[in-house]
Design a protein around this motif. Sequence first.
Motif, PDB file in Angstrom:
ATOM      1  N   GLY A   1       0.854  -1.181   0.000  1.00 55.69           N
ATOM      2  CA  GLY A   1       0.000   0.000   0.000  1.00 55.69           C
ATOM      3  C   GLY A   1       0.886   1.226   0.000  1.00 55.69           C
ATOM      4  O   GLY A   1       1.824   1.328   0.808  1.00 55.69           O
ATOM      5  N   ALA A   2       0.641   2.162  -0.898  1.00 60.99           N
ATOM      6  CA  ALA A   2       1.518   3.336  -1.001  1.00 60.99           C
ATOM      7  C   ALA A   2       1.246   4.358   0.093  1.00 60.99           C
ATOM      8  O   ALA A   2       2.149   5.063   0.538  1.00 60.99           O
ATOM      9  N   GLY A   3      -0.003   4.463   0.545  1.00 57.18           N
ATOM     10  CA  GLY A   3      -0.352   5.463   1.544  1.00 57.18           C
ATOM     11  C   GLY A   3       0.419   5.282   2.834  1.00 57.18           C
ATOM     12  O   GLY A   3       0.552   4.164   3.343  1.00 57.18           O
ATOM     13  N   SER A   4       0.972   6.383   3.354  1.00 63.30           N
ATOM     14  CA  SER A   4       1.703   6.390   4.631  1.00 63.30           C
ATOM     15  C   SER A   4       2.978   5.560   4.613  1.00 63.30           C
ATOM     16  O   SER A   4       3.510   5.203   5.668  1.00 63.30           O
ATOM     17  N   LYS A   5       3.480   5.209   3.444  1.00 61.69           N
ATOM     18  CA  LYS A   5       4.747   4.487   3.355  1.00 61.69           C
ATOM     19  C   LYS A   5       5.912   5.482   3.237  1.00 61.69           C
ATOM     20  O   LYS A   5       5.786   6.533   2.589  1.00 61.69           O
ATOM     21  N   ASP A   6       7.028   5.130   3.824  1.00 58.67           N
ATOM     22  CA  ASP A   6       8.237   5.930   3.720  1.00 58.67           C
ATOM     23  C   ASP A   6       8.720   5.906   2.269  1.00 58.67           C
ATOM     24  O   ASP A   6       8.922   4.830   1.699  1.00 58.67           O
ATOM     25  N   PRO A   7       8.930   7.071   1.647  1.00 58.98           N
ATOM     26  CA  PRO A   7       9.399   7.088   0.258  1.00 58.98           C
ATOM     27  C   PRO A   7      10.696   6.313   0.050  1.00 58.98           C
ATOM     28  O   PRO A   7      10.918   5.738  -1.019  1.00 58.98           O
ATOM     29  N   GLU A   8      11.570   6.270   1.085  1.00 57.61           N
ATOM     30  CA  GLU A   8      12.819   5.522   0.949  1.00 57.61           C
ATOM     31  C   GLU A   8      12.544   4.025   0.849  1.00 57.61           C
ATOM     32  O   GLU A   8      13.221   3.301   0.105  1.00 57.61           O
ATOM     33  N   LEU A   9      11.545   3.551   1.596  1.00 59.27           N
ATOM     34  CA  LEU A   9      11.182   2.140   1.516  1.00 59.27           C
ATOM     35  C   LEU A   9      10.609   1.813   0.142  1.00 59.27           C
ATOM     36  O   LEU A   9      10.937   0.786  -0.458  1.00 59.27           O
ATOM     37  N   LEU A  10       9.755   2.703  -0.374  1.00 55.47           N
ATOM     38  CA  LEU A  10       9.190   2.491  -1.705  1.00 55.47           C
ATOM     39  C   LEU A  10      10.291   2.503  -2.764  1.00 55.47           C
ATOM     40  O   LEU A  10      10.265   1.716  -3.721  1.00 55.47           O
TER      41      LEU A  10
END
Length: 645
Positions: A442-451
């Motif tokens: 799920g993209a919402g509330s995910k750390d951009p570095e993790l994505l």
Amino acid sequence: MPKLIIDDIPVEVAPGTSVLEAARSVGITIPHFCYHPALAIAAACRLCAVKLLDGPVKGIQMSCALPAQDGMVVSTTDPEALKMRALVIEWLMLNHPHDCPVCDEGGECLLQDFTIAGGHSRRRYQGKKRTFQNQYLGEGIHHEMNRCIECYRCVRFYQDYAGGTDFGVMGSAGRVYFGRFQEGALESPFSGNLVDICPTGVFTDKTGRFRARYWDYQFAPSICQHCSVGCNTSPQNFQRETIKIVGRRNDQVNGWFICDRARFDKGYLNDPQRPREPRLDGATCGYDVAVDAAAKSIAEFVRNNGADKLALVGSTRLSLEGMIVLAQVAEAAGGAKVCYFDDAGLQQGSLAAAKLLHEENAAYVKDIEQAQWIALHALDLMEEGPMLALAVRKAFLAGAQIFLVAGDTLPACKALPFKYTSVETLDQVPFEGGGKGVIICGAGSKDPELLAEMASSGAKLVMLQPGPNGFAAALLTQQHAAGPLAELVAARQVQAVVCFEADVPQTLLSDLEVLANADWRRGAVEAKAPIFLPTTTWAESDGTAINYEGRAQRFERSRVAGLPLKGLDPKYYGSATEAVTLHPPRVHRKDVPGGAERDAWQVMAQLIERLGGEPVEPLTGKWRALKSLDPEGEGVRILEMGLGE
């Protein structure tokens, strides 16, 4: 490529294509009950008989189970084939109840169609009909086992395709029974598809029972608005009420099926308590009066406080058209701020996903189904994208390894229709040969570095967006450098808001002045706004949505706005001075009761005009290519068109 002849028509099809599908490709319909393109072959009903006149196979054969081969000469009209099909129909009708007048499947029943087409019109059997006792299967599905023709479609879907375990087939010979060991609500979140897949009326939609016939419905191609997968649906409406929602085939998104939430969660569309009238300071008024008041309120606030203290707030519920025009309203208001997200975390994750995805790494559903391994990272798949669970199951059945990365909640894990291996981190997932793997998160509330770490793995990516049109919100956020409302409020950069289908939390509203609100929902924003403008739901409007993979799809208005005729307040039936409970109304009206709602982007366009601006058609400029999008097609990936840049 096998070449064959069907009813004197030369046909060339792909290897492995059945004779039934080969015939369908040239417009020849071979009657069938058990065959379904999404399910494994059963050859149980014996209705698809054809005669092979020449070639490697000869004689009467079942066309659904017979692969097309070079040199075949097929006749669907040979007297022997016609006779066999007629006898099969007669046999199926021995025990079938003649209850078409009260069967909800009437008008869309394959048994009706093929019985008439086969010429069966006279009952010769005089014996006693076999009867069964029906079961309670929940509030969504009605069970009428006496109508069963033993095609096995239901159990093949429920157990084999969807992975359900509480429904199956019991008995033998003439006592075969399809149901549960004990009656009770079906547990699978995909159980509603039994309604669509049953060729007779064994399973019908209980929520719309005895309301209308198929030919009474108004319907149009639409897109489900419950998550960012963007499943294709067709709402069926009668007398300004959505009676049923059925799945619509799109092989690039949801295949043939939809989840139960998409099918049965429709009460809000028909809710008579939905806010449907414009209001000014708590009193009902005309729509133009409310729009004028909203424009005046915006102009006064900007004059007194400056445009930079005002925010135009939308959400992922808005159509792409609404999001585009929202920025035009902000410009017409003198340069007000634009917000597509209220939460900073949701915006951050959504924006990062939209930036990271491109044509090479964004996964199609086919990529999930054909993956060798799949990692589910910290998401509730059955909540955020339930139809993808069926794609993951298909990969699992083909031998794929499924990994569940720590962070998922146990109830969600228990509901998954496939087996998986729990791991603590993504490092324990075998990224080798990344192109054969898929990461779903799920993209919402995910750390951009993790994505970004996921994107660098070489795997295909599924980044589910927060909301049905989250991808579009991320693109427009990037285009207009929009900020999350929560940050703007915390920094005291915004004092007032105008909301368009935005669910602003109460904690933020306490620090804001709400000048006006346009929505189809009740809520905290609607309660606080002195000016309210009712908008249409997705079932009553035209628009465009962009799903998690960047696929733009059109949805069309399937019914007019207004209160459902059933249960309409008596005041609408009589004269202006005397309300009488008559049906139908004895007084002709030019306006639809409660039909003041308008599409959100059209409300915005009116505001722009009142503010002295010139509204621009939403799908112009870079979005022009989407204007001709076929609502009955598979949609287009904007990443291929360069629109995501």
